[in-house]
Scaffold this motif. Structure first.
Motif, PDB file in Angstrom:
ATOM      1  N   LEU A   1      -2.074  -0.018   8.275  1.00 44.03           N
ATOM      2  CA  LEU A   1      -2.327   0.047   6.852  1.00 44.03           C
ATOM      3  C   LEU A   1      -2.993   1.376   6.543  1.00 44.03           C
ATOM      4  O   LEU A   1      -4.088   1.665   7.033  1.00 44.03           O
ATOM      5  N   SER A   2      -2.348   2.189   5.757  1.00 47.12           N
ATOM      6  CA  SER A   2      -2.904   3.498   5.435  1.00 47.12           C
ATOM      7  C   SER A   2      -2.473   3.896   4.039  1.00 47.12           C
ATOM      8  O   SER A   2      -1.449   3.460   3.546  1.00 47.12           O
ATOM      9  N   GLU A   3      -3.277   4.742   3.420  1.00 46.12           N
ATOM     10  CA  GLU A   3      -2.933   5.231   2.103  1.00 46.12           C
ATOM     11  C   GLU A   3      -1.723   6.139   2.201  1.00 46.12           C
ATOM     12  O   GLU A   3      -1.637   6.973   3.103  1.00 46.12           O
ATOM     13  N   PRO A   4      -0.749   6.019   1.292  1.00 44.68           N
ATOM     14  CA  PRO A   4       0.429   6.884   1.331  1.00 44.68           C
ATOM     15  C   PRO A   4       0.086   8.307   0.928  1.00 44.68           C
ATOM     16  O   PRO A   4      -0.920   8.556   0.268  1.00 44.68           O
ATOM     17  N   ALA A   5       0.925   9.225   1.326  1.00 45.48           N
ATOM     18  CA  ALA A   5       0.729  10.610   0.928  1.00 45.48           C
ATOM     19  C   ALA A   5       0.889  10.733  -0.569  1.00 45.48           C
ATOM     20  O   ALA A   5       1.645   9.999  -1.201  1.00 45.48           O
ATOM     21  N   ASP A   6       0.158  11.685  -1.168  1.00 48.15           N
ATOM     22  CA  ASP A   6       0.238  11.909  -2.599  1.00 48.15           C
ATOM     23  C   ASP A   6       1.557  12.613  -2.913  1.00 48.15           C
ATOM     24  O   ASP A   6       1.749  13.768  -2.606  1.00 48.15           O
TER      25      ASP A   6
ATOM     26  N   VAL B   1       0.836  -1.212   0.000  1.00 49.84           N
ATOM     27  CA  VAL B   1       0.000   0.000   0.000  1.00 49.84           C
ATOM     28  C   VAL B   1       0.864   1.253   0.000  1.00 49.84           C
ATOM     29  O   VAL B   1       0.597   2.212  -0.732  1.00 49.84           O
ATOM     30  N   LYS B   2       1.902   1.252   0.830  1.00 48.91           N
ATOM     31  CA  LYS B   2       2.740   2.450   0.944  1.00 48.91           C
ATOM     32  C   LYS B   2       3.464   2.792  -0.361  1.00 48.91           C
ATOM     33  O   LYS B   2       3.836   3.936  -0.583  1.00 48.91           O
ATOM     34  N   ARG B   3       3.671   1.793  -1.218  1.00 47.56           N
ATOM     35  CA  ARG B   3       4.410   2.038  -2.463  1.00 47.56           C
ATOM     36  C   ARG B   3       3.506   2.173  -3.683  1.00 47.56           C
ATOM     37  O   ARG B   3       3.993   2.236  -4.819  1.00 47.56           O
TER      38      ARG B   3
END
Length: 508
Positions: free
Chosen positions: A494-499, A242-244
């Motif tokens: 688990l979290s969405e990465p920064a844009d 997710v982070k990538r």
């Protein structure tokens, strides 16, 4: 364009009299040679030969040059200068007299500048007797500027409108890896639908590029992927994926950030390794292609080495994409019966992993992890090496929830705690099969699917951890300090990465 011409020019300037160019684009290569002859070699003539019509110029008209040996002898007896492109010679190199003729040409022309024989073929077919006498050049894929020219040319046939310049550059980027002819076919296929919006064109190109792979059975497009909610447990590897998600993109390349290149997922059978490969493709919104190494070794498509090389070149043409190699220790023949071919293929794969295009991500899985050579798992080949162990209690509950839901049951109606207790040391695949078997029993009895249906099968099934206990202990001990646990580290949320780029997550 300069990058493509320079290797040929360097070979000619180094006075290699015989050059083997591996490329499927005959007209493009001949066109490049004519440009090279005009710009750097005072208009040296470029003559072409095929086995059906001989030479295409008006010399040696008194001889039937369709025979390859006669063609080579004619070159040696003909004008003192010229680039002679032999398009169909490669299959004839198996004939001893033809190979001998080419070696004779090598010795005869070595000290004669501007007099070169160029063997042009889409396949690599240099016999051992010629390896030291032939300079091999593998023609690179068309550059973006060439693809943009093709895009503009094809687009002009469908509209007179002045389209934004960035449309053509984006189309050209999406076509990278294809030959010029393939790019034309893809563009005609997309534009003939009348959909002349940017997004529809880019989506159409993606679909058409997937179709390019469908003609090669050894590289299979995988349409059914898996969402994050469809994978139970494995929090650390899911978090890594997710982070990538935002980093795997062309925008990342433009700003100079490193792009993920691959992961190796090893561990116990049935614990979600293949699911993680599908999860990468779904989360990153790119197509997934599985390389069938059994077909590579089958010799149905040529030698294993040549077929493997074709597969790598084909996946490069489909970027951005995920290449899935399942059970890599068997797929690369490590320690198996295919010793000679597998050694060459492993060496080629390791080199390719270092040099491959940035938007090809490799997801490899392995069961017999002790068979993996150190050079494959060392840092630099893969970004991370994960180990999938048997799921713990919390993971098993999550897996039960997923499969009960998938089989049209409501997890709230099931005694999950009891099921988790009954399945200690079970893998995810075994849990799935117990749920499926229970649901079938309930359907046959025409009643609601319930906990007892699953429990019945939990009590009669023998898990892998019991039948293969020694092997599993060995795998765990081996991976203890060699790989990152995929199912631990719940402190990582688990979290969405920064844009990173303030744009969409489309890697195109």
């Amino acid at each position: 364009m300069k990058e493509e011409i320079d290797p040929i020019r360097k070979a000619i300037d180094s006075r290699y009299p015989v050059i083997y160019i591996q490329s499927a684009e005959e007209e493009r290569v001949v066109g490049r040679l004519r440009d090279l002859a005009r710009e750097h070699y005072a208009h040296v003539p470029v003559r072409t030969w095929t086995c059906t019509r001989g030479f295409d110029h008006d010399f040696a008209e008194d001889r039937d040059c369709r025979d390859p040996l006669v063609a080579i002898q004619t070159i040696l007896e003909g004008p003192p200068q010229g680039f002679y492109v032999l398009k169909d010679l490669a299959p004839f190199l198996k004939r001893p007299e033809v190979a001998r003729g080419l070696r004779d040409a090598y010795f005869a022309l070595s000290d004669t500048p501007g007099w070169v024989i160029l063997v042009l073929s889409p396949e690599l077919a240099i016999p051992p007797t010629l390896e030291r006498s032939v300079r091999l050049i593998q023609m690179a894929s068309p550059e973006v500027v060439e693809l943009e020219r093709v895009a503009r040319s094809v687009m002009s046939e469908y509209t007179d409108k002045e389209l934004p310049a960035n449309w053509f550059s984006e189309l050209a980027l999406s076509l990278t890896g294809l030959t010029l002819d393939e790019a034309r076919h893809v563009l005609h296929g997309v534009l003939s639908t009348g959909r002349l919006t940017r997004d529809l064109m880019l989506d159409g190109v993606k679909r058409e590029k997937m179709g390019v792979a469908s003609g090669s059975a050894f590289l299979q497009y995988v349409p059914r992927l898996v969402e994050l909610e469809g994978v139970g447990g494995l929090p650390r590897i899911k978090n890594w994926i997710v982070k990538r998600a935002q980093v795997f993109s062309r925008k990342t390349l433009e700003v100079g950030l490193p792009v993920p290149k691959g992961i190796l997922i090893m561990g116990i059978s049935g614990c979600g390794k293949s699911l993680c490969s599908k999860l990468v493709a779904h989360t990153w919104r790119v197509p997934l292609f599985r390389l069938d190494m059994n077909l590579v070794y089958s010799s149905l498509y040529g030698t294993p080495e040549a077929t493997f090389d074709r597969a790598l070149r084909l996946i490069e043409s489909l970027a951005p994409a995920v290449l899935w190699i399942d059970e890599i220790e068997n797929g690369l023949g490590i320690g198996g019966e295919r010793r000679e071919s597998s050694d060459h293929i492993l060496s080629a794969f390791l080199t390719w992993m270092q040099e491959k295009p940035p938007l090809i991500f490799v997801a490899a899985t392995a069961n017999r992890i002790e068979a993996l050579p150190a050079e494959l798992i060392r840092k630099g080949r893969f970004d991370q090496v994960f180990f999938c162990d048997l799921p713990d209690e919390q993971d098993r509950e999550e897996i039960f929830r997923i499969h009960v839901r998938r089989n049209q049951g409501d997890p709230a109606d099931f005694d999950l705690a009891h099921l988790v207790m009954e399945t200690k040391d079970w893998n995810a695949a075994e849990i799935e099969q117990a749920v499926i078997a229970g649901r079938i029993d309930a359907a046959q009895d025409r009643r609601a699917f319930a906990t007892d249906d699953v429990l019945r099968h939990c009590r009669i099934m023998v898990p892998l951890s019991r039948t293969m206990s020694e092997q599993i202990k060995f795998i765990r001990d081996w991976a203890w300090d060699r790989a990152t646990p995929a199912g631990k580290g719940r402190e990582l949320e688990l979290s969405e990465p920064a844009d990173l780029h303030s744009t969409t997550r489309d890697p195109m």
